[in-house]
Design a protein around this motif. Structure first.
Motif, PDB file in Angstrom:
ATOM      1  N   ILE A 152       4.633   8.587   2.703  1.00 12.11           N
ATOM      2  CA  ILE A 152       3.908   9.133   3.110  1.00 12.11           C
ATOM      3  C   ILE A 152       2.625  10.150   2.512  1.00 12.11           C
ATOM      4  O   ILE A 152       0.618  10.209   2.278  1.00 12.11           O
ATOM      5  N   ASP A 153       3.970  11.440   2.220  1.00 14.40           N
ATOM      6  CA  ASP A 153       2.448  12.005   0.930  1.00 14.40           C
ATOM      7  C   ASP A 153       1.785  11.746   0.154  1.00 14.40           C
ATOM      8  O   ASP A 153       1.241  12.009  -0.533  1.00 14.40           O
ATOM      9  N   PHE A 154       3.082  10.319  -0.660  1.00 15.16           N
ATOM     10  CA  PHE A 154       2.265   9.902  -1.826  1.00 15.16           C
ATOM     11  C   PHE A 154       1.098   9.400  -1.049  1.00 15.16           C
ATOM     12  O   PHE A 154      -0.073   8.904  -2.283  1.00 15.16           O
ATOM     13  N   LEU A 155       1.121   8.323  -0.470  1.00 11.50           N
ATOM     14  CA  LEU A 155       0.544   7.657  -0.113  1.00 11.50           C
ATOM     15  C   LEU A 155      -1.274   8.205   0.159  1.00 11.50           C
ATOM     16  O   LEU A 155      -2.606   7.441  -0.179  1.00 11.50           O
ATOM     17  N   LYS A 156      -1.447   9.381   0.581  1.00 10.86           N
ATOM     18  CA  LYS A 156      -2.201  10.477   1.619  1.00 10.86           C
ATOM     19  C   LYS A 156      -2.638  10.719  -0.406  1.00 10.86           C
ATOM     20  O   LYS A 156      -4.049  11.460  -0.509  1.00 10.86           O
ATOM     21  N   GLY A 157      -2.267  10.906  -0.979  1.00 11.32           N
ATOM     22  CA  GLY A 157      -2.650  10.874  -2.557  1.00 11.32           C
ATOM     23  C   GLY A 157      -2.629  10.827  -3.374  1.00 11.32           C
ATOM     24  O   GLY A 157      -3.273  10.384  -4.715  1.00 11.32           O
ATOM     25  N   SER A 158      -2.555   8.941  -2.828  1.00 16.43           N
ATOM     26  CA  SER A 158      -2.517   7.871  -3.990  1.00 16.43           C
ATOM     27  C   SER A 158      -4.046   7.517  -4.554  1.00 16.43           C
ATOM     28  O   SER A 158      -3.593   6.498  -5.742  1.00 16.43           O
ATOM     29  N   GLY A 159      -5.752   7.957  -4.226  1.00 11.99           N
ATOM     30  CA  GLY A 159      -6.383   7.348  -4.111  1.00 11.99           C
ATOM     31  C   GLY A 159      -6.622   5.920  -3.489  1.00 11.99           C
ATOM     32  O   GLY A 159      -8.577   5.597  -3.279  1.00 11.99           O
ATOM     33  N   THR A 160      -5.997   5.118  -2.732  1.00 12.62           N
ATOM     34  CA  THR A 160      -6.657   3.613  -2.149  1.00 12.62           C
ATOM     35  C   THR A 160      -6.600   4.310  -0.806  1.00 12.62           C
ATOM     36  O   THR A 160      -6.373   3.650   0.133  1.00 12.62           O
ATOM     37  N   PHE A 161      -5.551   5.486  -0.315  1.00 12.12           N
ATOM     38  CA  PHE A 161      -5.279   5.609   1.234  1.00 12.12           C
ATOM     39  C   PHE A 161      -6.774   5.972   1.990  1.00 12.12           C
ATOM     40  O   PHE A 161      -7.572   6.737   1.648  1.00 12.12           O
ATOM     41  N   ASP A 162      -6.703   4.936   3.512  1.00 12.95           N
ATOM     42  CA  ASP A 162      -7.901   4.622   4.214  1.00 12.95           C
ATOM     43  C   ASP A 162      -7.255   5.460   5.480  1.00 12.95           C
ATOM     44  O   ASP A 162      -8.299   6.968   5.548  1.00 12.95           O
ATOM     45  N   PRO A 177      -4.913  -1.590  -8.021  1.00 14.46           N
ATOM     46  CA  PRO A 177      -4.806   0.136  -7.080  1.00 14.46           C
ATOM     47  C   PRO A 177      -3.759  -0.298  -6.268  1.00 14.46           C
ATOM     48  O   PRO A 177      -2.634   0.816  -5.401  1.00 14.46           O
ATOM     49  N   VAL A 178      -4.291  -1.188  -4.954  1.00 13.84           N
ATOM     50  CA  VAL A 178      -3.772  -0.892  -3.919  1.00 13.84           C
ATOM     51  C   VAL A 178      -2.344  -2.241  -4.182  1.00 13.84           C
ATOM     52  O   VAL A 178      -1.215  -1.361  -2.967  1.00 13.84           O
ATOM     53  N   PHE A 179      -2.674  -3.748  -4.104  1.00 12.07           N
ATOM     54  CA  PHE A 179      -0.942  -3.619  -5.311  1.00 12.07           C
ATOM     55  C   PHE A 179      -0.090  -2.996  -6.080  1.00 12.07           C
ATOM     56  O   PHE A 179       1.264  -2.878  -5.241  1.00 12.07           O
ATOM     57  N   ALA A 180      -0.509  -1.806  -7.089  1.00 12.07           N
ATOM     58  CA  ALA A 180       0.758  -0.742  -7.479  1.00 12.07           C
ATOM     59  C   ALA A 180       0.758   0.350  -6.036  1.00 12.07           C
ATOM     60  O   ALA A 180       2.248   0.335  -6.113  1.00 12.07           O
ATOM     61  N   THR A 181      -0.249  -0.118  -5.111  1.00 11.62           N
ATOM     62  CA  THR A 181       0.461   1.370  -4.088  1.00 11.62           C
ATOM     63  C   THR A 181       1.278   0.984  -3.486  1.00 11.62           C
ATOM     64  O   THR A 181       2.537   1.176  -2.690  1.00 11.62           O
ATOM     65  N   LEU A 182       1.827  -0.302  -2.987  1.00 11.56           N
ATOM     66  CA  LEU A 182       1.946  -0.967  -2.477  1.00 11.56           C
ATOM     67  C   LEU A 182       3.677  -1.289  -3.435  1.00 11.56           C
ATOM     68  O   LEU A 182       4.512  -0.942  -2.659  1.00 11.56           O
ATOM     69  N   ARG A 183       3.472  -1.385  -4.044  1.00 18.02           N
ATOM     70  CA  ARG A 183       4.806  -2.051  -5.096  1.00 18.02           C
ATOM     71  C   ARG A 183       5.973   0.160  -5.511  1.00 18.02           C
ATOM     72  O   ARG A 183       6.470  -0.252  -5.089  1.00 18.02           O
ATOM     73  N   GLU A 184       4.954   0.977  -5.599  1.00 16.30           N
ATOM     74  CA  GLU A 184       5.133   1.836  -5.765  1.00 16.30           C
ATOM     75  C   GLU A 184       5.811   2.571  -4.258  1.00 16.30           C
ATOM     76  O   GLU A 184       6.972   3.274  -4.431  1.00 16.30           O
ATOM     77  N   GLY A 185       5.174   2.458  -2.883  1.00 18.52           N
ATOM     78  CA  GLY A 185       5.952   3.071  -2.146  1.00 18.52           C
ATOM     79  C   GLY A 185       6.968   2.294  -1.131  1.00 18.52           C
ATOM     80  O   GLY A 185       8.205   2.693  -1.024  1.00 18.52           O
ATOM     81  N   PHE A 186       7.614   0.590  -2.125  1.00 20.85           N
ATOM     82  CA  PHE A 186       8.688  -0.301  -1.640  1.00 20.85           C
ATOM     83  C   PHE A 186       9.835   0.037  -2.434  1.00 20.85           C
ATOM     84  O   PHE A 186      10.508  -0.208  -2.357  1.00 20.85           O
ATOM     85  N   CYS A 187       9.450   0.588  -4.211  1.00 19.48           N
ATOM     86  CA  CYS A 187      10.377   0.967  -5.276  1.00 19.48           C
ATOM     87  C   CYS A 187      11.003   1.604  -4.948  1.00 19.48           C
ATOM     88  O   CYS A 187      12.118   2.876  -5.353  1.00 19.48           O
ATOM     89  N   ARG A 188      10.096   3.287  -5.086  1.00 21.84           N
ATOM     90  CA  ARG A 188      10.345   4.509  -4.902  1.00 21.84           C
ATOM     91  C   ARG A 188      11.192   5.589  -3.423  1.00 21.84           C
ATOM     92  O   ARG A 188      10.933   6.879  -4.128  1.00 21.84           O
ATOM     93  N   PHE A 189      10.916   4.740  -2.245  1.00 17.94           N
ATOM     94  CA  PHE A 189      12.087   5.560  -1.060  1.00 17.94           C
ATOM     95  C   PHE A 189      12.534   4.990  -1.116  1.00 17.94           C
ATOM     96  O   PHE A 189      12.117   3.254  -0.553  1.00 17.94           O
ATOM     97  N   GLY A 190      13.347   5.078  -0.509  1.00 22.17           N
ATOM     98  CA  GLY A 190      14.611   4.618   0.003  1.00 22.17           C
ATOM     99  C   GLY A 190      15.641   4.654  -0.808  1.00 22.17           C
ATOM    100  O   GLY A 190      15.335   4.462  -2.227  1.00 22.17           O
TER     101      GLY A 190
END
Length: 214
Positions: A152-162, A177-190
């Motif tokens: 969530i913290d990543f998303l809020k500073g990602s530049g794509t957060f609405d 950037p939107v699909f890059a945001t999705l990839r990063e969220g999926f891969c970097r957390f958990g």
């Protein structure tokens, strides 16, 4: 993305495209050709409900991006629905899914957030806008909520957060950037060996958006 190469697991996505037009068949069939450059690195199975894509996230997310961009370029209102999963204990490991994209959970969350934001900033533009909402589910006990809060913290500073919505987060912008945001969220957390899923909806050319902009 992290450089370490991980062992095989099972990573995949069930994908469905809904074009809001009577002439929907060519929209779907033409968009499916966007997968062609990736077919040697993915297992792709299509039936009458959805398309299964199995492979490493370094390949899966660019393939999904290009599939979406091809559909959006028709200028029809299209909706992409995707369920992504990695590490499901009910699925066999697949060598095609060996990946170096999953972050080491021993890396501090703050560092992973900054690396994820940098990856989004570096994402190439596609020229097609995307409005997406998604939910990330990190399965397990212990510190799994720390991983979700980190995302969530990543998303809020990602530049794509609405904005945050009930049960999901909305992100918008160019599809790159939107699909890059999705990839990063999926891969970097958990945890890389854990079970992580993502429920995703992406919309293009919505008449609601067009009306608001008029």
């Amino acid at each position: 993305m992290p450089a370490e190469q991980g062992g095989p697991m099972f990573i995949g996505a069930q994908v469905s495209l809904y074009p809001m037009t009577g002439d929907f068949v060519p929209v779907i069939m033409d968009a499916l050709t966007a997968f062609d450059p990736y077919r040697e690195k993915l297992r792709i199975e299509t039936d009458d409900i959805s398309t299964l894509i199995v492979g490493a996230p370094e390949v899966v997310f660019p393939a999904l991006r290009d599939f979406y961009v091809a559909a959006a370029a028709t200028r029809h209102h299209v909706v992409l629905r995707v369920t992504l999963s990695r590490g499901c204990p009910g699925e066999p490991d697949d060598p095609m899914c060996a990946t170096g994209a999953l972050a080491n959970p021993d890396t501090p969350v703050a560092q992973r957030i900054e690396e994820a934001r940098a990856a989004v900033r570096d994402a190439a533009q596609t020229g097609e806008e995307a409005a997406a909402q998604f939910s990330l589910y990190v399965m397990g006990e212990g510190q799994h909520m720390d991983e979700i809060y980190g995302c969530i913290d990543f998303l809020k500073g990602s530049g794509t957060f609405d904005r945050s919505k009930n049960f999901c987060t909305r992100i918008t912008g160019d599809a790159g950037p939107v699909f890059a945001t999705l990839r990063e969220g999926f891969c970097r957390f958990g945890a890389p060996e854990g079970h992580v899923t993502m429920d995703l909806t992406v919309s293009a050319n919505s008449p609601s958006t067009c009306k608001a902009a008029a």
